[in-house]
Scaffold this motif. Structure first.
Motif, PDB file in Angstrom:
ATOM      1  N   HIS A  36       0.857  -1.177   0.000  1.00 35.35           N
ATOM      2  CA  HIS A  36       0.000   0.000   0.000  1.00 35.35           C
ATOM      3  C   HIS A  36       0.889   1.221   0.000  1.00 35.35           C
ATOM      4  O   HIS A  36       2.114   1.121   0.135  1.00 35.35           O
ATOM      5  CB  HIS A  36      -0.913   0.016   1.236  1.00 35.35           C
ATOM      6  CG  HIS A  36      -0.171   0.226   2.519  1.00 35.35           C
ATOM      7  ND1 HIS A  36       0.070   1.469   3.048  1.00 35.35           N
ATOM      8  CD2 HIS A  36       0.414  -0.658   3.370  1.00 35.35           C
ATOM      9  CE1 HIS A  36       0.755   1.351   4.170  1.00 35.35           C
ATOM     10  NE2 HIS A  36       0.977   0.066   4.397  1.00 35.35           N
ATOM     11  N   HIS A  37       0.292   2.391  -0.191  1.00 38.84           N
ATOM     12  CA  HIS A  37       1.057   3.628  -0.134  1.00 38.84           C
ATOM     13  C   HIS A  37       0.150   4.774   0.295  1.00 38.84           C
ATOM     14  O   HIS A  37      -1.070   4.591   0.449  1.00 38.84           O
ATOM     15  CB  HIS A  37       1.731   3.940  -1.465  1.00 38.84           C
ATOM     16  CG  HIS A  37       1.041   3.363  -2.666  1.00 38.84           C
ATOM     17  ND1 HIS A  37      -0.228   3.715  -3.048  1.00 38.84           N
ATOM     18  CD2 HIS A  37       1.450   2.446  -3.574  1.00 38.84           C
ATOM     19  CE1 HIS A  37      -0.570   3.053  -4.132  1.00 38.84           C
ATOM     20  NE2 HIS A  37       0.418   2.262  -4.474  1.00 38.84           N
ATOM     21  N   ASP A  38       0.741   5.947   0.468  1.00 43.62           N
ATOM     22  CA  ASP A  38       0.016   7.092   1.032  1.00 43.62           C
ATOM     23  C   ASP A  38      -0.596   7.996  -0.027  1.00 43.62           C
ATOM     24  O   ASP A  38      -1.030   9.102   0.282  1.00 43.62           O
ATOM     25  CB  ASP A  38       0.960   7.931   1.909  1.00 43.62           C
ATOM     26  CG  ASP A  38       1.478   7.153   3.101  1.00 43.62           C
ATOM     27  OD1 ASP A  38       0.746   6.278   3.595  1.00 43.62           O
ATOM     28  OD2 ASP A  38       2.614   7.401   3.523  1.00 43.62           O
ATOM     29  N   TYR A  40      -2.845   8.201  -4.076  1.00 40.95           N
ATOM     30  CA  TYR A  40      -3.780   7.524  -4.968  1.00 40.95           C
ATOM     31  C   TYR A  40      -3.033   7.015  -6.197  1.00 40.95           C
ATOM     32  O   TYR A  40      -2.058   7.622  -6.644  1.00 40.95           O
ATOM     33  CB  TYR A  40      -4.894   8.478  -5.392  1.00 40.95           C
ATOM     34  CG  TYR A  40      -5.800   8.880  -4.251  1.00 40.95           C
ATOM     35  CD1 TYR A  40      -6.892   8.100  -3.898  1.00 40.95           C
ATOM     36  CD2 TYR A  40      -5.556  10.044  -3.529  1.00 40.95           C
ATOM     37  CE1 TYR A  40      -7.720   8.455  -2.848  1.00 40.95           C
ATOM     38  CE2 TYR A  40      -6.375  10.414  -2.472  1.00 40.95           C
ATOM     39  CZ  TYR A  40      -7.450   9.617  -2.135  1.00 40.95           C
ATOM     40  OH  TYR A  40      -8.262   9.976  -1.088  1.00 40.95           O
ATOM     41  N   SER A  70      -7.026   3.440  -3.845  1.00 41.59           N
ATOM     42  CA  SER A  70      -6.915   4.476  -2.815  1.00 41.59           C
ATOM     43  C   SER A  70      -5.809   4.115  -1.822  1.00 41.59           C
ATOM     44  O   SER A  70      -5.344   2.971  -1.777  1.00 41.59           O
ATOM     45  CB  SER A  70      -8.243   4.627  -2.071  1.00 41.59           C
ATOM     46  OG  SER A  70      -8.341   3.669  -1.031  1.00 41.59           O
ATOM     47  N   PRO A  71      -5.391   5.082  -0.989  1.00 44.53           N
ATOM     48  CA  PRO A  71      -4.349   4.794   0.008  1.00 44.53           C
ATOM     49  C   PRO A  71      -4.758   3.755   1.039  1.00 44.53           C
ATOM     50  O   PRO A  71      -3.889   3.222   1.731  1.00 44.53           O
ATOM     51  CB  PRO A  71      -4.120   6.157   0.673  1.00 44.53           C
ATOM     52  CG  PRO A  71      -4.553   7.162  -0.333  1.00 44.53           C
ATOM     53  CD  PRO A  71      -5.706   6.521  -1.044  1.00 44.53           C
ATOM     54  N   TRP A  92       0.678   8.241 -10.032  1.00 47.53           N
ATOM     55  CA  TRP A  92       0.539   8.456  -8.590  1.00 47.53           C
ATOM     56  C   TRP A  92       0.130   9.908  -8.347  1.00 47.53           C
ATOM     57  O   TRP A  92       0.706  10.827  -8.937  1.00 47.53           O
ATOM     58  CB  TRP A  92       1.858   8.192  -7.869  1.00 47.53           C
ATOM     59  CG  TRP A  92       2.326   6.770  -7.887  1.00 47.53           C
ATOM     60  CD1 TRP A  92       1.639   5.674  -8.280  1.00 47.53           C
ATOM     61  CD2 TRP A  92       3.619   6.298  -7.459  1.00 47.53           C
ATOM     62  NE1 TRP A  92       2.404   4.548  -8.131  1.00 47.53           N
ATOM     63  CE2 TRP A  92       3.624   4.893  -7.633  1.00 47.53           C
ATOM     64  CE3 TRP A  92       4.749   6.921  -6.962  1.00 47.53           C
ATOM     65  CZ2 TRP A  92       4.724   4.110  -7.319  1.00 47.53           C
ATOM     66  CZ3 TRP A  92       5.862   6.147  -6.636  1.00 47.53           C
ATOM     67  CH2 TRP A  92       5.845   4.752  -6.814  1.00 47.53           C
ATOM     68  N   LYS A  94      -0.884  12.742  -5.195  1.00 44.88           N
ATOM     69  CA  LYS A  94      -0.941  13.040  -3.765  1.00 44.88           C
ATOM     70  C   LYS A  94      -2.353  13.469  -3.363  1.00 44.88           C
ATOM     71  O   LYS A  94      -3.006  14.210  -4.098  1.00 44.88           O
ATOM     72  CB  LYS A  94       0.065  14.133  -3.408  1.00 44.88           C
ATOM     73  CG  LYS A  94       1.491  13.633  -3.313  1.00 44.88           C
ATOM     74  CD  LYS A  94       2.367  14.585  -2.538  1.00 44.88           C
ATOM     75  CE  LYS A  94       3.724  13.949  -2.247  1.00 44.88           C
ATOM     76  NZ  LYS A  94       4.610  14.859  -1.492  1.00 44.88           N
ATOM     77  N   GLN A 243      -1.982   6.454   8.212  1.00 44.28           N
ATOM     78  CA  GLN A 243      -2.980   7.481   7.907  1.00 44.28           C
ATOM     79  C   GLN A 243      -3.295   8.315   9.149  1.00 44.28           C
ATOM     80  O   GLN A 243      -3.426   9.537   9.075  1.00 44.28           O
ATOM     81  CB  GLN A 243      -4.258   6.821   7.379  1.00 44.28           C
ATOM     82  CG  GLN A 243      -4.086   6.086   6.062  1.00 44.28           C
ATOM     83  CD  GLN A 243      -3.704   6.997   4.922  1.00 44.28           C
ATOM     84  OE1 GLN A 243      -4.278   8.060   4.742  1.00 44.28           O
ATOM     85  NE2 GLN A 243      -2.708   6.594   4.149  1.00 44.28           N
TER      86      GLN A 243
END
Length: 284
Positions: A36-38, A40, A70-71, A92, A94, A243
């Motif tokens: 996963h990542h922070d 979109y 989504s994040p 990607w 932000k 998050q």
């Protein structure tokens, strides 16, 4: 389409202020871990043989398919050997960019919203709509790679145009596809973990909740997800913890809210996964 492919980058952190875009082609790419990542992600599939796993849902991709991630969603491509190269454009974005340019009447985040009715990650468009999306992404790739006057303004305009196109397609219901269910048991377990991550969770407890043996649950979950139940629970808790930390909550509050039994365990898991302590993460 720009003819310069980029070398596949395994990092999951953004360097750009607003967005990054990649055009990849691979013939021999090893397994990609569940992650996963922070930010979109928009994934535009162009060729190869790939199934894409998003939170237990398996999508069998066709050229021209779009995935919106989504994040909050754990995901993973399952790449199969094929005579055709694995090609895709990955964008990607932000969260701050989406919120900055959304208005009272236009939410650019809508297309990624996992709480919207009949949410699905897959957008399978008609050929004419695919071409429109592709042209915009091609131009964004070209402009991103230049240093010409006005590049920053033009790239921003192209990105906003693309996001408006996506959200119109979602709102019109054009091309959205129901996911192909791989395992109803795994789906239910993932949903349960998502609702109860703050509470004690164990393989024994989940097996009892779903009236199956823990051996069957362990085998079935690993078959579908590629990771153990324990690993998935840890990843989900860490994802939510990141998050929460970005909102300014203290690590001493976050670890309990995410279901970790003690701060030491949270600290070790966080540092092992992200290479920094929770406190260091809040200072970056």
């Amino acid at each position: 389409m720009p003819n310069r492919f980029q070398h596949f980058d395994t990092r999951q952190k953004m360097k750009g202020d607003s967005y990054e875009i990649f055009y990849y082609q691979d013939r021999h790419l090893g397994p990609v871990a569940l992650h996963h990542h922070d930010f979109y992600e928009v994934y535009f599939f162009l060729g190869g043989s790939v199934d894409y796993l998003v939170e237990g849902q398996t999508y069998q991709l066709q050229p021209g398919d779009l995935l919106l991630i989504s994040p909050l969603e754990l995901h993973q491509p399952i790449i199969h050997p094929d005579r055709d190269p694995y090609q895709r454009i990955v964008l990607w974005i932000k969260p701050e960019f989406l919120h900055r340019y959304s208005t009272a009447g236009t939410s650019l985040v809508h297309c990624f919203d996992i709480s919207r009715p009949a949410h699905t990650n897959l957008l399978r468009l008609a050929p004419q709509q695919q071409e429109l999306i592709r042209q915009t992404l091609d131009e964004l790739l070209r402009q991103t790679a230049t240093d010409q006057f006005g590049r920053d303004i033009l790239c921003q305009a192209l990105l906003l145009q693309f996001l408006v196109q996506l959200n119109r397609q979602i709102r019109d219901g054009s091309g959205t596809q129901e996911p192909e269910k791989e395992s109803s048991l795994t789906d239910r377990v993932i949903a349960y973990i998502g609702d109860h991550y703050a509470q004690p969770l164990s393989l024994d407890g989940l097996a009892e909740e779903f009236f199956v043996s823990k051996y069957h649950l362990s085998h079935e979950f690993a078959r579908v997800m590629g990771v153990s139940v324990y690993r998935y629970i840890t990843l989900k808790r860490l994802l939510i913890a990141r998050q929460m930390l970005t909102t300014g909550l203290r690590p001493s509050v976050v670890y309990e809210a995410c279901g970790f039994r003690d701060y030491a365990g949270f600290y070790r898991a966080f540092k092992a996964e992200y290479g920094c302590s929770p406190t260091e993460f809040t200072q970056t």
